[in-house]
Design a protein around this motif. Structure first.
Motif, PDB file in Angstrom:
ATOM      1  N   UNK A 171       2.103   8.599  10.011  1.00  0.00           N
ATOM      2  CA  UNK A 171       1.580   7.810  11.122  1.00  0.00           C
ATOM      3  C   UNK A 171       1.587   6.340  10.696  1.00  0.00           C
ATOM      4  N   UNK A 172       1.257   5.465  11.615  1.00  0.00           N
ATOM      5  CA  UNK A 172       1.266   4.029  11.346  1.00  0.00           C
ATOM      6  C   UNK A 172      -0.048   3.624  10.678  1.00  0.00           C
ATOM      7  N   UNK A 173      -0.276   4.209   9.511  1.00  0.00           N
ATOM      8  CA  UNK A 173      -1.519   4.015   8.764  1.00  0.00           C
ATOM      9  C   UNK A 173      -1.190   4.006   7.283  1.00  0.00           C
ATOM     10  N   UNK A 174      -1.796   3.066   6.568  1.00  0.00           N
ATOM     11  CA  UNK A 174      -1.565   3.013   5.124  1.00  0.00           C
ATOM     12  C   UNK A 174      -2.886   2.815   4.384  1.00  0.00           C
ATOM     13  N   UNK A 175      -2.873   3.220   3.114  1.00  0.00           N
ATOM     14  CA  UNK A 175      -3.954   2.861   2.202  1.00  0.00           C
ATOM     15  C   UNK A 175      -3.544   1.504   1.646  1.00  0.00           C
ATOM     16  N   UNK A 176      -4.222   0.467   2.087  1.00  0.00           N
ATOM     17  CA  UNK A 176      -3.864  -0.884   1.652  1.00  0.00           C
ATOM     18  C   UNK A 176      -4.234  -1.121   0.205  1.00  0.00           C
ATOM     19  N   UNK A 177      -3.384  -1.819  -0.512  1.00  0.00           N
ATOM     20  CA  UNK A 177      -3.638  -2.148  -1.914  1.00  0.00           C
ATOM     21  C   UNK A 177      -3.984  -3.622  -2.075  1.00  0.00           C
ATOM     22  N   UNK A 219       0.826  -1.196   0.000  1.00  0.00           N
ATOM     23  CA  UNK A 219       0.000   0.000   0.000  1.00  0.00           C
ATOM     24  C   UNK A 219       0.860   1.245   0.000  1.00  0.00           C
ATOM     25  N   UNK A 220       0.284   2.337   0.484  1.00  0.00           N
ATOM     26  CA  UNK A 220       0.964   3.630   0.502  1.00  0.00           C
ATOM     27  C   UNK A 220       0.836   4.258   1.875  1.00  0.00           C
ATOM     28  N   UNK A 221       1.932   4.853   2.348  1.00  0.00           N
ATOM     29  CA  UNK A 221       1.979   5.483   3.671  1.00  0.00           C
ATOM     30  C   UNK A 221       1.102   6.720   3.728  1.00  0.00           C
ATOM     31  N   UNK A 222       0.681   7.024   4.931  1.00  0.00           N
ATOM     32  CA  UNK A 222      -0.070   8.257   5.153  1.00  0.00           C
ATOM     33  C   UNK A 222       0.883   9.433   5.004  1.00  0.00           C
TER      34      UNK A 222
END
Length: 129
Positions: free
Chosen positions: A106-112, A99-102
């Motif tokens: 932060x410890x959050x991503x847009x999952x692919x 995915x792609x980092x925020x």
């Protein structure tokens, strides 16, 4: 009185239609398409709710510390149409995700894409925009 009622009805109708549009966000507003990331970790929680499914995984960082990452995916209905079921992923499963980092790191991503323990790959979210 009739004109006032009509204006009120139009205002209420417009607010109901426009409210979801204001609440929704774009990929580019929160995630950086130039920061791809791949993680492997253990599923700790799955929020199968609108407007987006979230999967949380524990990942060990470089120092060995466990960090809980949030993976944002498409809405449940979109995921169902691409092959997901509620039972496809379970707490305790070890998965890999791309995915792609925020933008705020932060410890959050847009999952692919998620790779399940059996090697099956499931689409989680959008390509970068």
């Amino acid at each position: 009185m009739r004109v006032a009622s009509c204006v009120f009805a139009i205002a209420v109708g417009l607010s109901l239609v426009l409210a979801p549009l204001r609440a929704h966000h774009s990929f580019a507003a929160e995630y950086d398409g130039k920061k791809p990331i791949q993680l492997q970790g253990v599923v700790t929680k799955i929020d199968w709710e609108n407007p987006h499914v979230y999967v949380y995984i524990d990942v060990k960082d470089e120092s060995g510390k466990t960090v809980n990452w949030a993976l944002e995916g498409h809405p449940p209905n979109t995921l169902r149409r691409t092959g997901w079921t509620r039972g496809a992923l379970n707490v305790g499963d070890t998965i890999s995700v791309t995915g792609w980092r925020s933008k705020d790191d932060s410890d959050r991503i847009a999952g692919r894409e998620i790779t399940l323990p059996d090697g099956k790959k499931l689409f989680l979210g959008p390509p970068s925009e």
